[in-house]
Design an enzyme around this catalytic site. Structure first.
Site, PDB file in Angstrom:
ATOM      1  N   ARG A 119      26.594   7.345   1.376  1.00  0.00           N
ATOM      2  CA  ARG A 119      26.083   6.877   0.066  1.00  0.00           C
ATOM      3  C   ARG A 119      25.827   5.371   0.038  1.00  0.00           C
ATOM      4  NH1 ARG A 119      29.748  10.783  -1.867  1.00  0.00           N
ATOM      5  NH2 ARG A 119      28.588  12.668  -2.394  1.00  0.00           N
ATOM      6  N   LYS A 134      12.325  -2.765   0.308  1.00  0.00           N
ATOM      7  CA  LYS A 134      11.631  -1.463   0.327  1.00  0.00           C
ATOM      8  C   LYS A 134      11.917  -0.812   1.665  1.00  0.00           C
ATOM      9  CE  LYS A 134       7.624  -2.159  -2.658  1.00  0.00           C
ATOM     10  NZ  LYS A 134       6.146  -2.150  -2.688  1.00  0.00           N
ATOM     11  N   GLU A 150      -0.940 -10.677   6.771  1.00  0.00           N
ATOM     12  CA  GLU A 150      -0.016 -10.705   5.620  1.00  0.00           C
ATOM     13  C   GLU A 150       0.343 -12.148   5.248  1.00  0.00           C
ATOM     14  OE1 GLU A 150       0.644  -7.877   4.095  1.00  0.00           O
ATOM     15  OE2 GLU A 150       0.724  -6.252   5.570  1.00  0.00           O
ATOM     16  N   LYS A 167       7.567 -14.521  -0.832  1.00  0.00           N
ATOM     17  CA  LYS A 167       8.027 -13.139  -1.038  1.00  0.00           C
ATOM     18  C   LYS A 167       9.349 -13.119  -1.793  1.00  0.00           C
ATOM     19  CE  LYS A 167       8.191  -8.521   0.232  1.00  0.00           C
ATOM     20  NZ  LYS A 167       7.816  -7.436   1.115  1.00  0.00           N
ATOM     21  N   GLU A 190       9.011  -3.647  -8.679  1.00  0.00           N
ATOM     22  CA  GLU A 190       7.557  -3.580  -8.802  1.00  0.00           C
ATOM     23  C   GLU A 190       7.094  -2.995 -10.133  1.00  0.00           C
ATOM     24  OE1 GLU A 190       5.476  -2.881  -5.049  1.00  0.00           O
ATOM     25  OE2 GLU A 190       3.999  -1.734  -6.170  1.00  0.00           O
ATOM     26  N   ARG A 227       5.115  -7.908  -8.698  1.00  0.00           N
ATOM     27  CA  ARG A 227       5.297  -7.608  -7.269  1.00  0.00           C
ATOM     28  C   ARG A 227       4.088  -6.870  -6.709  1.00  0.00           C
ATOM     29  NH1 ARG A 227      10.683  -5.426  -3.932  1.00  0.00           N
ATOM     30  NH2 ARG A 227       9.602  -5.287  -1.946  1.00  0.00           N
ATOM     31  N   ASN A 285       0.255  -6.207  -2.995  1.00  0.00           N
ATOM     32  CA  ASN A 285      -0.606  -5.138  -2.476  1.00  0.00           C
ATOM     33  C   ASN A 285      -2.054  -5.575  -2.343  1.00  0.00           C
ATOM     34  OD1 ASN A 285       1.603  -3.394  -2.490  1.00  0.00           O
ATOM     35  ND2 ASN A 285       1.282  -2.940  -4.655  1.00  0.00           N
ATOM     36  N   HIS A 342      -4.369  -3.847  -0.052  1.00  0.00           N
ATOM     37  CA  HIS A 342      -3.669  -2.687   0.499  1.00  0.00           C
ATOM     38  C   HIS A 342      -4.210  -1.338   0.042  1.00  0.00           C
ATOM     39  CE1 HIS A 342      -0.970  -5.578   2.198  1.00  0.00           C
ATOM     40  NE2 HIS A 342      -0.205  -4.637   2.727  1.00  0.00           N
ATOM     41  N   HIS A 391      -4.896   1.110   2.997  1.00  0.00           N
ATOM     42  CA  HIS A 391      -4.263   2.417   3.183  1.00  0.00           C
ATOM     43  C   HIS A 391      -5.308   3.510   3.366  1.00  0.00           C
ATOM     44  CE1 HIS A 391      -0.445   0.729   1.098  1.00  0.00           C
ATOM     45  NE2 HIS A 391      -0.419   0.524   2.405  1.00  0.00           N
ATOM     46  N   HIS A 439      -1.979  -1.838  10.894  1.00  0.00           N
ATOM     47  CA  HIS A 439      -1.856  -2.061   9.461  1.00  0.00           C
ATOM     48  C   HIS A 439      -2.444  -3.417   9.042  1.00  0.00           C
ATOM     49  CE1 HIS A 439      -0.272  -2.116   5.423  1.00  0.00           C
ATOM     50  NE2 HIS A 439       0.353  -3.254   5.687  1.00  0.00           N
TER      51      HIS A 439
END
Ligand code: NAD
Ligand code: ZN
Length: 367
Positions: free
Chosen positions: A122, A144, A186, A228, A238, A242, A246, A249, A253, A267
């Site tokens: 946990r 993330k 990035e 960041k 987000e 935040r 993206n 992105h 994607h 990427h």
């Protein structure tokens, strides 16, 4: 020289250490942060041959009881089967609540390991030691974590913050040039979002960053991590700003999905093209001067990043297929896609109101 940046999240605040020679001091930096002297290192087979020994030595020197596992390199490792075998290995090594898990690798190892740490018993503490430019400036910071599933990338995961991030610039010297450049996309993103002075700096020093110059690399990583850290501290989950991270992105994607997540586009390369498309869209909507878009294209081109779609092996890009991917984006809310647009370099903003016809025109022109 090492600099530390704090990600301010109250009781869960942590430092990002950026500098040269950090690997050899990792044990001593981490020791005071650990609840118990036991650590479990997760890495991939490429990093094993290059840097694992140095890390282990440093952990041994600090008197830490170190265990670990080496996983295959590559995006396919971010999967349920590898998550299961990683959790098995952690349990077999008798990891306890006080054991600290160390993610030692690029974004693949960081995302998978962070997720495993968040569910093992946990939740056990974990630390990020990112080894790619992409992971040093982006994926290791912000909490993330996750894996890919049949339905898409990063669809299963958690928000789970590390206890520390150690970004050693020296390890970037072994990174394949293509990976280094991809990570650089990035870095450019932070200039485009809200830091035009950083973009100016990149126009003079970006070439040195992609040539693995340690001093330029350190400055680029520091500035990116500061940006960041600030964005994550303001909006950890987000719910608002935040999402600016993206930028490019949504397009990226879709390109990655159509390209098959393979050799066609890494990427960061997809992000490079995606950022140009976001600026194209902003120009087409009359929001951004074309000169800013041209400046971005020039810079990406100068450092050797792609600025337009490569030929699709065995087929052709289809606007309809690309548009269909937008609808599957995690960020879709009530069926609306929020795009990150720009009023110019360093002036990004979120917009849920992109006219479908303009979007289609931009894609038509791009393919
Ligand atoms: P990666 O982890 O696959 O690493 C790229 C390649 O470089 C691999 O083959 C790896 O073995 C090798 N490598 C790593 N460090 C090396 C070194 N120092 N020397 C030589 N080779 C080295 O890829 P990545 O680009 O670091 O990360 C991509 C992943 O990050 C994607 O899965 C993406 O979804 C994820 N990501 C996550 C976030 C987040 O916020 N969590 C943000 C951006 C991207
Ligand atoms: Zn990205």
């Amino acid at each position: 020289m090492t600099s530390a940046i704090t990600v301010a999240l109250g009781e869960r605040s942590y430092d990002i250490h950026v500098g040269s020679g950090l690997l050899s001091r990792a044990g001593h930096i981490l020791r005071p942060l650990l609840a118990a002297p036991k650590v479990f290192v997760v890495t991939d087979e490429n990093i094993e041959g290059l840097h694992l020994e140095a890390l282990k030595e440093s952990l041994d020197d600090a008197g830490l009881d170190n265990h670990g596992v080496v996983l295959p390199a590559g995006e396919q490792t971010k999967s349920f089967p590898h998550l299961e075998s990683l959790l098995d290995a952690m349990l077999e090594a008798r990891c306890e609540r006080g054991t600290t898990i160390i993610a030692f690798g690029g974004g693949v190892i960081g995302d998978l390991t962070g997720f495993a740490a968040s569910v093992l018993l946990r939740g056990v503490p974990f630390v990020q030691i990112p080894t790619t430019l992409l992971s040093q400036v982006d994926s290791s910071v912000g909490g993330k974590t996750g894996i890919n599933t049949r339905q898409g990338k990063n669809l299963v995961g958690s928000f789970y913050q590390p206890r520390a991030v150690l970004a050693d610039i020296d390890v970037l010297s072994t990174l394949p040039p293509r990976e280094l450049k991809a990570g650089y996309a990035e870095v450019v993103k932070y200039g485009l979002i809200d830091d035009p002075a950083f973009f100016d700096w990149l126009e003079t020093r970006g070439v040195a960053v992609v040539a693995a110059d340690a001093q330029a690399g350190r400055q680029a990583v520091l500035t990116s991590c500061r940006a960041k850290a600030r964005i994550v501290a303001a909006d950890e989950r987000e719910s608002g700003q935040r999402a600016l991270l993206n930028l490019g992105h949504t397009f990226a994607h879709a390109l990655e999905a159509e390209g098959g997540y393979g050799e066609l586009l890494l990427h960061g390369e997809a992000v490079s093209i995606g950022m140009v498309l976001a600026f194209d869209l902003s120009v087409a909507m009359g929001l951004c001067p074309a000169a800013d878009r041209d400046r971005l294209v020039r810079h990406l081109h100068t450092v050797g990043l792609p600025v337009c779609l490569p030929p699709l092996p065995g087929g052709e890009w289809s606007v309809e297929r690309l548009l269909a991917h937008f609808g599957k984006d995690k960020k879709v809310k009530d069926g609306r896609v929020t795009f990150v647009l720009a009023r110019g370099i360093g002036q990004a903003f979120l917009s849920p109101d992109v006219p479908a016809a303009t979007l289609k025109n931009v894609l038509d022109a791009a393919i």
